[in-house]
Design a protein around this motif. Structure first.
Motif, PDB file in Angstrom:
ATOM      1  N   SER A   1       0.826  -1.209   0.000  1.00  0.00           N
ATOM      2  CA  SER A   1       0.000   0.000   0.000  1.00  0.00           C
ATOM      3  C   SER A   1       0.861   1.260   0.000  1.00  0.00           C
ATOM      4  O   SER A   1       0.542   2.240  -0.684  1.00  0.00           O
ATOM      5  CB  SER A   1      -0.939   0.002   1.215  1.00  0.00           C
TER       6      SER A   1
ATOM      7  N   ILE B   1       2.378   1.550  -3.565  1.00  0.00           N
ATOM      8  CA  ILE B   1       1.377   1.973  -4.546  1.00  0.00           C
ATOM      9  C   ILE B   1       1.213   3.487  -4.498  1.00  0.00           C
ATOM     10  O   ILE B   1       1.129   4.164  -5.530  1.00  0.00           O
ATOM     11  CB  ILE B   1       0.039   1.256  -4.284  1.00  0.00           C
ATOM     12  N   GLU B   2       1.210   4.034  -3.291  1.00  0.00           N
ATOM     13  CA  GLU B   2       1.103   5.492  -3.138  1.00  0.00           C
ATOM     14  C   GLU B   2       2.377   6.189  -3.605  1.00  0.00           C
ATOM     15  O   GLU B   2       2.325   7.192  -4.332  1.00  0.00           O
ATOM     16  CB  GLU B   2       0.826   5.841  -1.673  1.00  0.00           C
TER      17      GLU B   2
ATOM     18  N   SER C   1       2.735   6.491  -7.295  1.00  0.00           N
ATOM     19  CA  SER C   1       1.664   7.289  -7.908  1.00  0.00           C
ATOM     20  C   SER C   1       0.670   6.466  -8.718  1.00  0.00           C
ATOM     21  O   SER C   1       0.158   6.928  -9.749  1.00  0.00           O
ATOM     22  CB  SER C   1       2.265   8.392  -8.792  1.00  0.00           C
ATOM     23  N   TYR C   2       0.409   5.239  -8.270  1.00  0.00           N
ATOM     24  CA  TYR C   2      -0.725   4.517  -8.837  1.00  0.00           C
ATOM     25  C   TYR C   2      -1.995   5.148  -8.248  1.00  0.00           C
ATOM     26  O   TYR C   2      -2.035   5.469  -7.062  1.00  0.00           O
ATOM     27  CB  TYR C   2      -0.654   3.037  -8.491  1.00  0.00           C
ATOM     28  N   TYR C   3      -3.016   5.285  -9.080  1.00  0.00           N
ATOM     29  CA  TYR C   3      -4.228   5.968  -8.617  1.00  0.00           C
ATOM     30  C   TYR C   3      -4.867   5.228  -7.442  1.00  0.00           C
ATOM     31  O   TYR C   3      -5.302   5.832  -6.469  1.00  0.00           O
ATOM     32  CB  TYR C   3      -5.243   6.087  -9.763  1.00  0.00           C
ATOM     33  N   ASP C   4      -4.896   3.910  -7.543  1.00  0.00           N
ATOM     34  CA  ASP C   4      -5.502   3.100  -6.490  1.00  0.00           C
ATOM     35  C   ASP C   4      -5.069   1.647  -6.687  1.00  0.00           C
ATOM     36  O   ASP C   4      -4.299   1.329  -7.601  1.00  0.00           O
ATOM     37  CB  ASP C   4      -7.031   3.212  -6.514  1.00  0.00           C
ATOM     38  N   LEU C   5      -5.558   0.781  -5.817  1.00  0.00           N
ATOM     39  CA  LEU C   5      -5.211  -0.642  -5.890  1.00  0.00           C
ATOM     40  C   LEU C   5      -5.646  -1.252  -7.213  1.00  0.00           C
ATOM     41  O   LEU C   5      -4.949  -2.101  -7.786  1.00  0.00           O
ATOM     42  CB  LEU C   5      -5.853  -1.400  -4.728  1.00  0.00           C
ATOM     43  N   SER C   6      -6.773  -0.814  -7.742  1.00  0.00           N
ATOM     44  CA  SER C   6      -7.285  -1.347  -9.007  1.00  0.00           C
ATOM     45  C   SER C   6      -6.324  -1.039 -10.154  1.00  0.00           C
ATOM     46  O   SER C   6      -6.067  -1.888 -11.015  1.00  0.00           O
ATOM     47  CB  SER C   6      -8.664  -0.759  -9.294  1.00  0.00           C
ATOM     48  N   HIS C   7      -5.797   0.184 -10.162  1.00  0.00           N
ATOM     49  CA  HIS C   7      -4.845   0.592 -11.197  1.00  0.00           C
ATOM     50  C   HIS C   7      -3.563  -0.237 -11.099  1.00  0.00           C
ATOM     51  O   HIS C   7      -3.011  -0.684 -12.114  1.00  0.00           O
ATOM     52  CB  HIS C   7      -4.534   2.087 -11.041  1.00  0.00           C
TER      53      HIS C   7
ATOM     54  N   SER D   1      -3.319  -3.264  -9.778  1.00  0.00           N
ATOM     55  CA  SER D   1      -3.661  -4.638 -10.157  1.00  0.00           C
ATOM     56  C   SER D   1      -3.684  -4.798 -11.669  1.00  0.00           C
ATOM     57  O   SER D   1      -3.278  -5.835 -12.200  1.00  0.00           O
ATOM     58  CB  SER D   1      -5.019  -5.027  -9.567  1.00  0.00           C
TER      59      SER D   1
END
Length: 269
Positions: free
Chosen positions: A226, A229-230, A233-239, A241
Motif C-alpha cells: 500500500s 502503490i502510493e 503514484s498509482y491511482y488506487d489498488l485497481s490501477h 492490479s
C-alpha cells in the motif's frame, strides 16, 4: 538456489551489472515466471539439459551463450536439471551499441549469440568456458573486454541515454511529455529511436521500470504494498492490479500468496 549480483568496476552506459545463479538439485524441477527487467542480457547457461523459456506460444531451448531481448510481460522458465548461469545485465542501450542493429527484432526472444554476432561470440566464449571458480574475477575480465570494444554510438544513442538517465533518476515516476521538456528531440523521433535502440517504446519502458522498482522495494521489505502503490503514484489498488496483470500475467493476490523462490532472489536488491 544461490543468487548474487556483481557490480561493475567502472560506471558506464554499456553494462548495468552482472549476476551469478546456481540452481542445485533441491530446486529441480524448476518452474517459474521471470519478471521483465527493462534490460537486455547476454547470459551463459551451463546445464546437461537446455533451459526452456516460453513467451506466449514461442518456446526457446537455451544453453551456452544466449542473448535475451527486452520483454514487456513475464515469461515461463522450466529447468529439468541443475544449472549454472552467469549473466551480463546490459544497460538498455547496451545491446544496440554492441550489435549495431535494430534491437526491437529481439524483443520477446532468446537467441544464440553465435547466430547473431559471431565476432562477439568468439570474444566472449573463451572467457565463459574457463574454469569458473571466481565469478567476480570473470566479471571484471568480461567488463574490461566489452568496454574496450569500438561501440556504436551517435547522437541518437546519446539522446536515448539521456532519457534513460532521467527515467532512472525518477525511478520511473515520469512521463514522455516530461522527458521531451528536457531532451531536444521530437516525440516521434524519440519513440522511433527508443524502440530501435532499446527494444521498447519509451512509454512501455517507463511503465515497466516503475513497476520493477516497486517490486524490488517490496521484495527487499523496504515498504508495504500500500505504501509503494502510493509512492509510485498509482491511482488506487485497481490501477496497480491492472499493471500487475499486464506485466506478470497473474493477479497480485495469487502472486503474493505463492512461493516465488526464483523471482524473490532476482528482485532482492
Amino acid at each position: 538456489m544461490n543468487f548474487k549480483y556483481i557490480e561493475c568496476v567502472t560506471e558506464n552506459t554499456l553494462i548495468n551489472n552482472f549476476y551469478e545463479l546456481n540452481v542445485d538439485s533441491t530446486s529441480i524441477p524448476l518452474h517459474s515466471k521471470v519478471i521483465p527487467t527493462a534490460q537486455c542480457h547476454i547470459i551463459y547457461l551451463k546445464s546437461e539439459v537446455p533451459i526452456e523459456t516460453i513467451f506466449k506460444n514461442n518456446k526457446f531451448n537455451n544453453s551456452g551463450l544466449i542473448v535475451l531481448g527486452q520483454s514487456y510481460k513475464s515469461y515461463k522458465l522450466h529447468a529439468k536439471a541443475p544449472y549454472y548461469n552467469l549473466g551480463i545485465n546490459l544497460h538498455p542501450t547496451g545491446l544496440y551499441k554492441l550489435l549495431k542493429s535494430d534491437i526491437s527484432k529481439f524483443t520477446d526472444k532468446h537467441v544464440k549469440l553465435s547466430e547473431i554476432n559471431l565476432e562477439l561470440f568468439n570474444l566472449l566464449s573463451p572467457l565463459f568456458e574457463e574454469q569458473i571458480d571466481d565469478c567476480n574475477h570473470l566479471a571484471k575480465k568480461i567488463e574490461k573486454q566489452l568496454l574496450s570494444l569500438d561501440l556504436f554510438e551517435n547522437n541518437n544513442t546519446r539522446l536515448v541515454d539521456e532519457a534513460i538517465k532521467l527515467i532512472y533518476q525518477k525511478e520511473g515516476k515520469i512521463n514522455v511529455e516530461e522527458l521531451l521538456k528536457q531532451i531536444p528531440i521530437s516525440q516521434k523521433h524519440l519513440e522511433l529511436q527508443f524502440k530501435k535502440i532499446v527494444g521498447l517504446t519509451p512509454l512501455k519502458f517507463i511503465k515497466l521500470y516503475k513497476f520493477l522498482n516497486l517490486m524490488k522495494k517490496y521484495e527487499s521489505k523496504q515498504a508495504s504494498i500500500s505504501q509503494l502503490i502510493e509512492y509510485y503514484s498509482y491511482y488506487d489498488l485497481s490501477h496497480f492490479s491492472k499493471d500487475f496483470n499486464l506485466f506478470m500475467n497473474q493477479k497480485p493476490t495469487d502472486y503474493f500468496k505463492s512461493d516465488n523462490e526464483f523471482l524473490n532472489n532476482y528482485l532482492k536488491e
